[in-house]
Design a protein around this motif. Structure first.
Motif, PDB file in Angstrom:
ATOM      1  N   THR A  22       0.804  -1.219   0.000  1.00 11.05           N
ATOM      2  CA  THR A  22       0.000   0.000   0.000  1.00 11.05           C
ATOM      3  C   THR A  22       0.842   1.275   0.000  1.00 11.05           C
ATOM      4  OG1 THR A  22      -0.159  -0.399   2.376  1.00 11.05           O
ATOM      5  CG2 THR A  22      -2.075  -0.944   1.056  1.00 11.05           C
ATOM      6  N   ILE A  23       2.141   1.171   0.242  1.00 16.73           N
ATOM      7  CA  ILE A  23       3.012   2.354   0.174  1.00 16.73           C
ATOM      8  C   ILE A  23       3.943   2.282  -1.028  1.00 16.73           C
ATOM      9  CG2 ILE A  23       2.909   2.782   2.654  1.00 16.73           C
ATOM     10  CD1 ILE A  23       5.836   1.618   2.756  1.00 16.73           C
ATOM     11  N   VAL A  34       0.937   7.443  -2.296  1.00 20.52           N
ATOM     12  CA  VAL A  34       1.506   7.823  -1.005  1.00 20.52           C
ATOM     13  C   VAL A  34       2.878   8.422  -1.269  1.00 20.52           C
ATOM     14  CG1 VAL A  34       2.252   6.994   1.254  1.00 20.52           C
ATOM     15  CG2 VAL A  34       0.279   5.936   0.139  1.00 20.52           C
ATOM     16  N   ALA A  39       4.938   7.699   3.643  1.00 13.78           N
ATOM     17  CA  ALA A  39       5.270   6.276   3.676  1.00 13.78           C
ATOM     18  C   ALA A  39       6.263   5.970   4.799  1.00 13.78           C
ATOM     19  CB  ALA A  39       5.842   5.844   2.332  1.00 13.78           C
ATOM     20  N   SER A 278      -1.546   2.733   4.918  1.00 12.77           N
ATOM     21  CA  SER A 278      -0.933   3.775   4.096  1.00 12.77           C
ATOM     22  C   SER A 278      -0.777   5.103   4.816  1.00 12.77           C
ATOM     23  CB  SER A 278      -1.758   3.989   2.821  1.00 12.77           C
ATOM     24  OG  SER A 278      -3.089   4.372   3.156  1.00 12.77           O
TER      25      SER A 278
END
Length: 311
Positions: A22-23, A34, A39, A278
């Motif tokens: 997710t980052i 992100v 992050a 995130s």
């Protein structure tokens, strides 16, 4: 936070493992981006929490973006917290698709450099179901041979297979070289496809990681806001069950996300549940979901609303 022993690895891990895809700038998959600072701050928030387990991967983002951000957080902190478990995954070459033993070694070298570490408690073979060009990972000079050599050389203490395919995961587990299995999106409120895999792994004393308990977001945001399941189009049965589950949770005053997460963390088949975050505040929010009290009656109702149970 409680600690679970991750199978025969002997590693003590919390019920949550934070995932880092997710980052990694996967805007097409997740619908958002992100920046670097957010992050890194997210990973630092993990280090400052009760969570002691982090999962990343060589191909998470362009040029290993997730690993580079994790490495920056480690450097800012001056090293990993005591007792922290960091795992990464080897991946095919993102340009050529090569997944040979030579590529596995390069993948590990890249990851260690980005992360700023010289060894790993767990090293995972990532997405072997997507091997192409006649590669299957099992032959001489293949991915499995390279992973075993890396483990035996002390680069990694334990090997894992991380895959969305139950069948492919089982083939690698059958070699006896893997101590941990990670499967994603297939052991959730809606989907029990990986249950047999997990039961077999548990019987052999292997560590079990269940990733993506929200099904790619639908069981966190709710089916009205997230129309996809497992990053693709959902079928009608899953959609109908998800809406019914959301209504049942709302009536009980329980967040759907809490039920989805605790379905995994309360299972005796699962040692740790991998959840992507995130933002720094998501760490605390996710831990709070674990503390939500869910009545037995709601668990029974949710079980009755599964797609298979509604047929």
């Amino acid at each position: 936070m409680q600690r679970n022993t991750l199978g025969k690895t002997g590693l003590e891990v919390g019920p949550l493992c934070i995932g880092t895809s997710t980052i990694a700038g996967f805007t097409e998959t997740y619908g958002y981006d992100v920046d670097d600072e957010r992050a890194v701050e997210t990973i630092l928030a993990v280090f400052d929490s009760d969570v002691n387990y982090l999962d990343t991967g060589n191909n998470y983002g362009k040029d290993g973006l997730a690993e580079r951000r994790v490495g920056e957080a480690i450097r800012r902190r001056g090293g990993l917290p005591d007792g922290f478990v960091l795992q990464t995954k080897v991946d095919a070459d993102p340009v050529t698709g090569d997944y040979s033993g030579a590529r596995v070694r390069r993948s590990v070298e890249e990851s260690l450099e980005r992360l700023g570490v010289d060894r790993l408690p767990i090293l995972a073979l990532h997405d072997p179901e997507f091997m192409s060009g006649g590669q299957d990972g099992f032959g001489p000079g293949g991915a499995l041979e390279a992973l075993v050599e890396l483990r035996d050389a002390g680069v990694a203490d334990h090997l894992a297979v991380a895959s969305g395919s139950v069948e492919v995961s089982q083939r690698f587990l059958d070699t006896g070289e893997f101590d941990v299995v990670l499967n994603h999106n297939r052991f959730t409120l809606l989907n029990r496809e990986a249950q047999g895999l997990f039961e077999g792994a548990r019987a052999k004393g292997l560590g079990v990681l269940n990733a993506a308990p929200y099904g790619g977001g639908m069981l966190a945001k709710g089916p009205a806001r997230q129309p996809k399941y497992c990053y693709g189009e959902r079928d009608e049965a899953f959609a109908a069950s998800a809406f019914a589950m959301a209504e049942a949770c709302e009536a009980a005053g329980v967040p759907l996300a809490a039920a989805a997460l605790q379905f995994s963390t309360r299972s005796p088949l699962v040692d740790a549940t991998v959840v992507g975050v995130s933002r720094p505040e998501r760490i605390r929010e996710t831990l709070d979901l674990l503390a939500v009290e869910i009545p037995d009656a709601l668990w029974e109702e949710l079980e009755s609303l599964r797609p298979e149970a509604r047929i």
